[in-house]
Design an enzyme around this catalytic site. Structure first.
Site, PDB file in Angstrom:
ATOM      1  N   ARG A  19       0.822  -1.213   0.000  1.00 20.97           N
ATOM      2  CA  ARG A  19       0.000   0.000   0.000  1.00 20.97           C
ATOM      3  C   ARG A  19       0.856   1.262   0.000  1.00 20.97           C
ATOM      4  O   ARG A  19       0.354   2.359   0.200  1.00 20.97           O
ATOM      5  CB  ARG A  19      -0.934   0.001   1.212  1.00 20.97           C
ATOM      6  CG  ARG A  19      -1.897  -1.174   1.226  1.00 20.97           C
ATOM      7  CD  ARG A  19      -2.772  -1.198  -0.018  1.00 20.97           C
ATOM      8  NE  ARG A  19      -3.505  -2.459  -0.163  1.00 20.97           N
ATOM      9  CZ  ARG A  19      -4.171  -2.799  -1.250  1.00 20.97           C
ATOM     10  NH1 ARG A  19      -4.192  -1.991  -2.289  1.00 20.97           N
ATOM     11  NH2 ARG A  19      -4.803  -3.952  -1.306  1.00 20.97           N
TER      12      ARG A  19
ATOM     13  N   HIS B  31       7.812  -6.639  -7.273  1.00 15.73           N
ATOM     14  CA  HIS B  31       6.500  -6.068  -7.608  1.00 15.73           C
ATOM     15  C   HIS B  31       6.390  -4.693  -6.971  1.00 15.73           C
ATOM     16  O   HIS B  31       6.631  -4.510  -5.778  1.00 15.73           O
ATOM     17  CB  HIS B  31       5.389  -6.974  -7.091  1.00 15.73           C
ATOM     18  CG  HIS B  31       4.057  -6.770  -7.758  1.00 15.73           C
ATOM     19  ND1 HIS B  31       3.423  -5.540  -7.811  1.00 15.73           N
ATOM     20  CD2 HIS B  31       3.239  -7.640  -8.403  1.00 15.73           C
ATOM     21  CE1 HIS B  31       2.274  -5.672  -8.450  1.00 15.73           C
ATOM     22  NE2 HIS B  31       2.146  -6.930  -8.827  1.00 15.73           N
TER      23      HIS B  31
ATOM     24  N   TYR C 269       0.890  -1.511  -4.952  1.00 13.99           N
ATOM     25  CA  TYR C 269      -0.372  -1.321  -5.671  1.00 13.99           C
ATOM     26  C   TYR C 269      -0.739   0.153  -5.804  1.00 13.99           C
ATOM     27  O   TYR C 269      -1.476   0.545  -6.705  1.00 13.99           O
ATOM     28  CB  TYR C 269      -1.510  -2.060  -4.960  1.00 13.99           C
ATOM     29  CG  TYR C 269      -1.396  -3.565  -5.005  1.00 13.99           C
ATOM     30  CD1 TYR C 269      -1.105  -4.234  -6.188  1.00 13.99           C
ATOM     31  CD2 TYR C 269      -1.600  -4.329  -3.854  1.00 13.99           C
ATOM     32  CE1 TYR C 269      -1.011  -5.614  -6.233  1.00 13.99           C
ATOM     33  CE2 TYR C 269      -1.508  -5.713  -3.883  1.00 13.99           C
ATOM     34  CZ  TYR C 269      -1.222  -6.353  -5.082  1.00 13.99           C
ATOM     35  OH  TYR C 269      -1.133  -7.721  -5.118  1.00 13.99           O
TER      36      TYR C 269
ATOM     37  N   HIS D  45       1.658  -2.816 -12.118  1.00 14.26           N
ATOM     38  CA  HIS D  45       0.354  -2.638 -12.761  1.00 14.26           C
ATOM     39  C   HIS D  45       0.380  -1.305 -13.489  1.00 14.26           C
ATOM     40  O   HIS D  45       0.704  -0.277 -12.875  1.00 14.26           O
ATOM     41  CB  HIS D  45      -0.760  -2.633 -11.726  1.00 14.26           C
ATOM     42  CG  HIS D  45      -0.970  -3.955 -11.055  1.00 14.26           C
ATOM     43  ND1 HIS D  45      -1.941  -4.162 -10.102  1.00 14.26           N
ATOM     44  CD2 HIS D  45      -0.331  -5.150 -11.191  1.00 14.26           C
ATOM     45  CE1 HIS D  45      -1.902  -5.412  -9.689  1.00 14.26           C
ATOM     46  NE2 HIS D  45      -0.924  -6.030 -10.328  1.00 14.26           N
TER      47      HIS D  45
ATOM     48  N   GLU E  82       2.316  -5.441 -16.478  1.00 19.98           N
ATOM     49  CA  GLU E  82       1.479  -6.612 -16.212  1.00 19.98           C
ATOM     50  C   GLU E  82       0.174  -6.531 -16.994  1.00 19.98           C
ATOM     51  O   GLU E  82      -0.450  -5.480 -17.084  1.00 19.98           O
ATOM     52  CB  GLU E  82       1.179  -6.726 -14.718  1.00 19.98           C
ATOM     53  CG  GLU E  82       0.407  -7.989 -14.354  1.00 19.98           C
ATOM     54  CD  GLU E  82       0.309  -8.224 -12.861  1.00 19.98           C
ATOM     55  OE1 GLU E  82      -0.610  -8.961 -12.445  1.00 19.98           O
ATOM     56  OE2 GLU E  82       1.147  -7.680 -12.104  1.00 19.98           O
TER      57      GLU E  82
ATOM     58  N   ASP F 109      -0.431 -12.400 -16.528  1.00 15.68           N
ATOM     59  CA  ASP F 109      -1.154 -13.017 -15.416  1.00 15.68           C
ATOM     60  C   ASP F 109      -2.299 -13.852 -15.992  1.00 15.68           C
ATOM     61  O   ASP F 109      -3.163 -13.328 -16.700  1.00 15.68           O
ATOM     62  CB  ASP F 109      -1.701 -11.930 -14.481  1.00 15.68           C
ATOM     63  CG  ASP F 109      -2.332 -12.493 -13.225  1.00 15.68           C
ATOM     64  OD1 ASP F 109      -3.299 -13.266 -13.347  1.00 15.68           O
ATOM     65  OD2 ASP F 109      -1.880 -12.139 -12.122  1.00 15.68           O
TER      66      ASP F 109
ATOM     67  N   HIS G  24      -5.752 -12.704 -14.956  1.00 14.94           N
ATOM     68  CA  HIS G  24      -6.088 -11.418 -15.560  1.00 14.94           C
ATOM     69  C   HIS G  24      -6.465 -11.562 -17.029  1.00 14.94           C
ATOM     70  O   HIS G  24      -7.453 -10.972 -17.475  1.00 14.94           O
ATOM     71  CB  HIS G  24      -4.920 -10.453 -15.428  1.00 14.94           C
ATOM     72  CG  HIS G  24      -4.637 -10.030 -14.027  1.00 14.94           C
ATOM     73  ND1 HIS G  24      -3.584  -9.196 -13.691  1.00 14.94           N
ATOM     74  CD2 HIS G  24      -5.254 -10.327 -12.852  1.00 14.94           C
ATOM     75  CE1 HIS G  24      -3.574  -8.994 -12.387  1.00 14.94           C
ATOM     76  NE2 HIS G  24      -4.568  -9.682 -11.856  1.00 14.94           N
TER      77      HIS G  24
ATOM     78  N   HIS H 214       2.433 -14.788 -14.039  1.00 17.05           N
ATOM     79  CA  HIS H 214       1.728 -15.022 -12.782  1.00 17.05           C
ATOM     80  C   HIS H 214       0.744 -16.152 -13.041  1.00 17.05           C
ATOM     81  O   HIS H 214      -0.195 -15.995 -13.822  1.00 17.05           O
ATOM     82  CB  HIS H 214       0.979 -13.765 -12.332  1.00 17.05           C
ATOM     83  CG  HIS H 214       1.872 -12.686 -11.819  1.00 17.05           C
ATOM     84  ND1 HIS H 214       1.422 -11.403 -11.597  1.00 17.05           N
ATOM     85  CD2 HIS H 214       3.183 -12.694 -11.458  1.00 17.05           C
ATOM     86  CE1 HIS H 214       2.426 -10.663 -11.147  1.00 17.05           C
ATOM     87  NE2 HIS H 214       3.495 -11.428 -11.047  1.00 17.05           N
TER      88      HIS H 214
ATOM     89  N   ASP I 111     -10.995 -10.008 -11.966  1.00 14.93           N
ATOM     90  CA  ASP I 111      -9.725 -10.208 -11.268  1.00 14.93           C
ATOM     91  C   ASP I 111      -9.895 -10.828  -9.888  1.00 14.93           C
ATOM     92  O   ASP I 111      -9.659 -10.198  -8.865  1.00 14.93           O
ATOM     93  CB  ASP I 111      -8.960  -8.879 -11.162  1.00 14.93           C
ATOM     94  CG  ASP I 111      -7.575  -9.047 -10.522  1.00 14.93           C
ATOM     95  OD1 ASP I 111      -7.130 -10.191 -10.370  1.00 14.93           O
ATOM     96  OD2 ASP I 111      -6.957  -8.023 -10.170  1.00 14.93           O
TER      97      ASP I 111
ATOM     98  N   HIS J 294      -8.478 -14.134  -8.071  1.00 12.81           N
ATOM     99  CA  HIS J 294      -7.591 -15.285  -8.155  1.00 12.81           C
ATOM    100  C   HIS J 294      -8.151 -16.480  -7.384  1.00 12.81           C
ATOM    101  O   HIS J 294      -8.838 -16.318  -6.375  1.00 12.81           O
ATOM    102  CB  HIS J 294      -6.218 -14.939  -7.579  1.00 12.81           C
ATOM    103  CG  HIS J 294      -5.485 -13.892  -8.352  1.00 12.81           C
ATOM    104  ND1 HIS J 294      -4.130 -13.688  -8.204  1.00 12.81           N
ATOM    105  CD2 HIS J 294      -5.891 -12.980  -9.275  1.00 12.81           C
ATOM    106  CE1 HIS J 294      -3.739 -12.711  -8.998  1.00 12.81           C
ATOM    107  NE2 HIS J 294      -4.799 -12.255  -9.648  1.00 12.81           N
TER     108      HIS J 294
ATOM    109  N   GLU K  26       0.371 -16.580  -7.375  1.00  9.96           N
ATOM    110  CA  GLU K  26      -0.256 -15.543  -6.552  1.00  9.96           C
ATOM    111  C   GLU K  26      -1.609 -16.035  -6.052  1.00  9.96           C
ATOM    112  O   GLU K  26      -2.557 -15.273  -5.914  1.00  9.96           O
ATOM    113  CB  GLU K  26      -0.450 -14.262  -7.356  1.00  9.96           C
ATOM    114  CG  GLU K  26       0.825 -13.547  -7.722  1.00  9.96           C
ATOM    115  CD  GLU K  26       0.558 -12.231  -8.405  1.00  9.96           C
ATOM    116  OE1 GLU K  26       1.234 -11.258  -8.095  1.00  9.96           O
ATOM    117  OE2 GLU K  26      -0.356 -12.165  -9.254  1.00  9.96           O
TER     118      GLU K  26
END
Length: 279
Positions: free
Chosen positions: A39, A69, A72, A109, A144, A178, A181, A213, A226, A228, A258
């Site tokens: 975050r 990564h 986000y 992203h 991604e 991904d 995704h 991913h 989205d 998973h 993931e």
């Protein structure tokens, strides 16, 4: 002998060597990790002794490339300039830190255009990439593939291609695909994997596909949600995911789980997938 490089997304809070030891325990030979709190916030200081211990472990255990990564909260195409400033500064800081483990991948992203329109979002993402990429860096930055929920940019191969077209240092760029995704985004990797990869090759080029991913999905193809799921438990299914890891065009790139799991769950998934791959 062809090698399956597979691991899971792990916590970086205990350092690189601890992440490597946990992945080895899980049965993997690569991993993904957040460069800082997902975050946002300040990154943990680099411990050079920890890095050296990691590099030894990675060499001894024949690791593939690892995949960092971005947080986000990094939105390179945000409408608010202060958010773009955060994205630019975080990006630049992370790329500097990545050089302690040279030659690996940094995945992010692309972002959400929040009503500005995808074309403006694409331009803004490329602007920040052009600001932060350097000739000296050894890290490859990965865009991604996204599921297309809300105002996400990168909902299809064409949008990713448009970003790449605007980036000046193209040799520093790649793609992380991904599976959840792209499935949620409308690409039928269950019934037409070859067709999807052919589209990718025609639009982007398979030489730019650097990491995957590997996730199942709770939703139907084209849902744009989205969500998973654990390997083999939902809409994509085990057979399709095994076809992906065994596809000749995808050999020896890192596959990162993931899935919603803990270490025991990832250990089981890695075991099952390795058994299927080497069968």
């Amino acid at each position: 002998m062809t090698v399956l490089y597979i691991g899971n997304h792990t916590s970086s809070s205990k350092g690189y060597a601890a992440m490597a030891r946990q992945i080895i325990k899980n049965g993997g030979n690569t991993f993904a990790f957040f460069t800082r709190n997902p975050r946002g916030g300040k990154a943990k200081a680099i411990d050079e002794t920890d890095i050296q211990n990691f590099l030894v472990l990675a060499q001894e255990n024949h690791f593939g490339k690892i995949v960092a990564h971005a947080p986000y909260t990094l939105n390179a195409c945000a409408a608010k300039e202060e958010l773009r400033t955060f994205a630019r500064e975080t990006f630049a800081d992370d790329l500097r830190r990545m050089e302690y483990t040279p030659g690996n991948y940094y995945n992010f992203h692309p972002g959400s255009h929040v009503g500005q329109g995808s074309e403006i979002g694409i331009q803004k993402i490329a602007e920040i990439l052009n600001d932060v990429l350097t000739e000296e860096q050894t890290t490859t930055v990965l865009l991604e593939t996204m599921s297309g929920k809300g105002t996400e940019v990168g909902r299809n191969f064409e949008e990713l291609r448009k970003i790449l077209n605007l980036v000046e240092k193209k040799s520093k760029m790649g793609i992380c695909l991904d599976t959840c995704h792209v499935w949620d985004g409308g690409y039928d990797i269950v019934h037409d994997l070859d067709g999807v990869l052919n589209d990718f090759d025609h639009i982007i080029g398979l030489e730019r596909l650097k990491a995957i991913h590997l996730n199942d999905s709770l939703n139907d193809c084209g849902s744009h949600k989205d969500r998973h799921a654990r390997i083999g438990e939902r809409k994509i299914g085990m057979e399709a995911l095994v076809r992906i890891i065994k596809h000749p065009a995808l050999r020896e790139i890192p596959f990162i789980l993931e899935t919603p799991n803990d270490d025991s769950g990832w250990t089981e998934e890695i075991h099952v997938l390795k058994e299927a791959f080497y069968k």
